[in-house]
Design a protein around this motif. Structure first.
Motif, short mmCIF file in Angstrom:
data_model
loop_
_atom_site.label_atom_id
_atom_site.label_comp_id
_atom_site.label_asym_id
_atom_site.label_seq_id
_atom_site.Cartn_x
_atom_site.Cartn_y
_atom_site.Cartn_z
N THR A 131 -107.76 -3.08 -33.37
CA THR A 131 -108.35 -2.81 -34.68
C THR A 131 -109.54 -1.89 -34.48
N VAL A 132 -109.50 -0.71 -35.08
CA VAL A 132 -110.50 0.32 -34.83
C VAL A 132 -111.29 0.62 -36.10
N ARG A 133 -112.59 0.80 -35.93
CA ARG A 133 -113.44 1.23 -37.04
C ARG A 133 -114.41 2.30 -36.56
N GLU A 134 -114.84 3.11 -37.49
CA GLU A 134 -115.87 4.10 -37.21
C GLU A 134 -117.22 3.54 -37.64
N GLN A 149 -124.01 -11.14 -30.92
CA GLN A 149 -122.62 -11.59 -30.78
C GLN A 149 -122.09 -11.41 -29.36
N LEU A 150 -122.87 -10.78 -28.49
CA LEU A 150 -122.36 -10.36 -27.20
C LEU A 150 -122.82 -11.27 -26.07
N VAL A 151 -121.88 -11.63 -25.21
CA VAL A 151 -122.23 -12.35 -23.99
C VAL A 151 -122.55 -11.38 -22.88
N GLY A 152 -122.10 -10.13 -23.02
CA GLY A 152 -122.38 -9.14 -22.00
C GLY A 152 -121.86 -7.78 -22.40
N ALA A 163 -113.40 -0.68 -31.18
CA ALA A 163 -112.08 -1.32 -31.22
C ALA A 163 -112.20 -2.76 -30.76
N GLU A 164 -111.49 -3.67 -31.43
CA GLU A 164 -111.57 -5.09 -31.09
C GLU A 164 -110.18 -5.68 -30.91
N ARG A 165 -110.17 -6.74 -30.10
CA ARG A 165 -108.94 -7.49 -29.87
C ARG A 165 -109.33 -8.90 -29.46
N GLY A 166 -108.43 -9.85 -29.68
CA GLY A 166 -108.72 -11.24 -29.38
C GLY A 166 -109.16 -11.97 -30.64
N PRO A 167 -109.82 -13.12 -30.51
CA PRO A 167 -110.28 -13.87 -31.68
C PRO A 167 -111.15 -13.01 -32.58
N ALA A 168 -111.06 -13.27 -33.88
CA ALA A 168 -111.81 -12.46 -34.85
C ALA A 168 -113.30 -12.75 -34.80
N THR A 169 -113.67 -13.93 -34.36
CA THR A 169 -115.08 -14.30 -34.30
C THR A 169 -115.38 -14.91 -32.94
N GLY A 170 -116.66 -15.16 -32.70
CA GLY A 170 -117.07 -15.78 -31.46
C GLY A 170 -117.71 -14.78 -30.52
N ARG A 222 -112.77 -12.69 -27.22
CA ARG A 222 -112.98 -11.47 -27.99
C ARG A 222 -113.48 -10.36 -27.08
N VAL A 223 -112.80 -9.23 -27.11
CA VAL A 223 -113.18 -8.07 -26.32
C VAL A 223 -113.37 -6.89 -27.26
N ILE A 224 -114.44 -6.14 -27.06
CA ILE A 224 -114.73 -4.96 -27.87
C ILE A 224 -114.81 -3.75 -26.94
N LEU A 225 -114.10 -2.69 -27.30
CA LEU A 225 -114.18 -1.43 -26.59
C LEU A 225 -114.88 -0.43 -27.50
N ALA A 226 -115.83 0.33 -26.96
CA ALA A 226 -116.60 1.26 -27.79
C ALA A 226 -116.72 2.62 -27.11
N ALA A 227 -116.31 3.66 -27.84
CA ALA A 227 -116.58 5.03 -27.44
C ALA A 227 -117.84 5.45 -28.18
N LEU A 228 -118.92 5.57 -27.44
CA LEU A 228 -120.25 5.72 -28.04
C LEU A 228 -120.65 7.19 -28.17
#
Length: 316
Positions: free
Chosen positions: A30-33, A145-148, A69-76, A119-125
Motif C-alpha cells: 500500500t503506497v502513499r505520497e 509508531q516506530l520500534v526502529g 509503502a506499508e505491509r503487514g498489520p494495519a496498526t501497531g 508492520r513494515v514500512i518502506l520509504a523512498a525519502l
C-alpha cells in the motif's frame, strides 16, 4: 541512475518517483505520497562536487515528496526501512543513493513473499541532499509508531585495494574501534559500516549477524555514536564538528525524535572517488555485495519483533 532532483532535474525526479511507486504497487504494498514543504530553512547545498567551498545554503522554500509503502498489520509498532531518492545536481547518483533505493525495491519484492506478522514500512525519502527535510517530516509523523529505523545510505561501492578507505585522523583519535579494525585490513574499503546509538545497539548487532550468516564475504564495521543524546550531544558536536559525519543521512532525523535508528553505508566520500560527481554511475558498483546488503536487511526485517526488539534466532 540518472540525475533526479526536484530543483535541478525535475523530470528525472518525477520519473524516479513513478518507477518506485509502480514497483511498490506491483509487489502488493500500500503506497502513499507524503508532501514535504519547509520554508526559510538553512540546509546544505545540493550542488555537484564532493567538497563545496561553502556547504550551507539558505532555502526560502523547499518542496518534495516522500513515497511511503506499508505491509503487514494495519496498526501497531513498525520497523521503517528508508533510502533517499534524490541526487545532487548533475550526478547520476548510482551509489548515492540509487544503490539504497535498489535495496529498498528488492526488499519490497522479497518481503511481499513473506506472511509478515509485523508492520513494515518502506520509504523512498526526498530532500536528503538539502538537509534531510523529507526524513524530518516523516519522523514527525511516524516517530511514536516506530520500534526502529534502518537507513540505507550509499551501499554499493566497495574496494579491495589497500588504502582505499579513508578515515579522518580526528575520527581515529576520538573513536578507537574503527582504526583497530582498519589497520589489520590495510585500510581496505571492503566493508559495510553500521552506525548506531545505544538505543539501536540491538539492531546494529543483528544486522551484522545477519550479514555474517547470509553473506560471510561481506565484512561489517559497527560504529557507535559516542555522543550523548539531547543538548549535550549538540554541544559536543559544536566543539568537535568531525562528529557531524555520523549525522550525514536521514537516520539523524529519527534520532532527533527518539527513534532507535541505524545507518548502513559504504561511507560515501570517505571511499568512493565518484561521490557527488557525474562519474557516480552504475558500472562502478559491486552488485554481489549490494545483494548481500539486501539479504542482511531482509533478514533483520523478518526476524526482529517490532513490538519488543527481540529477535527470532531461528531465522538465521
Amino acid at each position: 541512475a540518472s540525475p533526479r532532483n526536484g530543483r535541478h532535474a525535475p523530470r528525472g525526479h518525477a520519473a524516479a518517483r513513478l518507477y518506485v511507486t509502480d514497483h511498490f504497487t506491483a509487489a502488493g504494498w500500500t503506497v502513499r505520497e507524503q508532501p514535504v514543504e519547509v520554508r526559510h530553512r538553512v540546509g546544505v547545498t545540493d550542488a555537484k562536487g564532493p567538497r563545496p567551498v561553502w556547504p550551507l545554503a539558505y532555502y526560502r522554500r523547499l518542496t518534495g515528496t516522500n513515497l511511503v509503502a506499508e505491509r503487514g498489520p494495519a496498526t501497531g509498532p513498525a520497523l521503517l526501512i528508508g533510502a533517499h531518492l534524490d541526487s545532487v545536481k548533475e550526478s547520476p547518483g548510482a551509489d548515492d543513493n540509487a544503490s539504497g533505493v535498489a535495496v529498498l525495491l528488492e526488499l519490497a519484492t522479497v518481503l511481499a513473499e513473506m506472511n509478515l506478522s509485523k508492520r513494515v514500512i518502506l520509504a523512498a525519502l526526498d530532500l536528503e541532499e538539502t538537509g534531510h527535510q523529507g526524513a524530518e517530516v516523516l519522523a514527525a509523523e511516524l516517530g511514536d509508531q516506530l520500534v526502529g529505523m534502518v537507513c540505507l545510505e550509499s551501499v554499493g561501492y566497495y574496494s579491495d585495494v589497500p588504502g582505499s578507505q579513508k578515515l579522518p585522523r580526528r575520527v581515529r583519535s576520538l573513536m578507537k574501534e574503527p582504526g583497530r579494525q582498519l589497520r589489520p585490513n590495510e585500510d581496505r574499503g571492503d566493508f559495510a559500516m553500521i552506525i548506531h546509538r545505544a538505543s539501536s545497539t540491538w539492531m546494529a548487532q543483528r544486522w551484522a549477524q545477519a550479514a555474517a550468516a547470509t553473506a560471510p564475504f561481506l565484512q561489517t564495521m559497527i560504529v557507535r555514536d559516542p555522543r550523548p543524546t539531547g543538548w549535550r550531544g549538540r554541544v559536543l558536536t559544536a566543539l568537535l564538528p568531525v562528529l557531524s559525519n555520523l549525522d550525514r543521512s536521514d537516520h539523524a532525523q529519527f534520532w532527533n525524535v527518539g527513534v532507535p535508528a541505524i545507518a548502513i553505508t559504504d561511507t560515501g566520500m570517505l571511499r568512493n572517488p565518484n561521490y557527488h560527481r557525474p562519474t557516480d554511475t552504475s558500472d562502478t558498483l559491486d552488485y554481489t555485495r549490494l545483494a548481500a546488503v539486501t539479504a542482511a536487511t531482509a533478514t533483520l526485517a523478518i526476524s526482529a519483533d517490532s513490538a519488543t526488539g527481540r529477535v527470532d534466532e531461528t531465522v538465521y
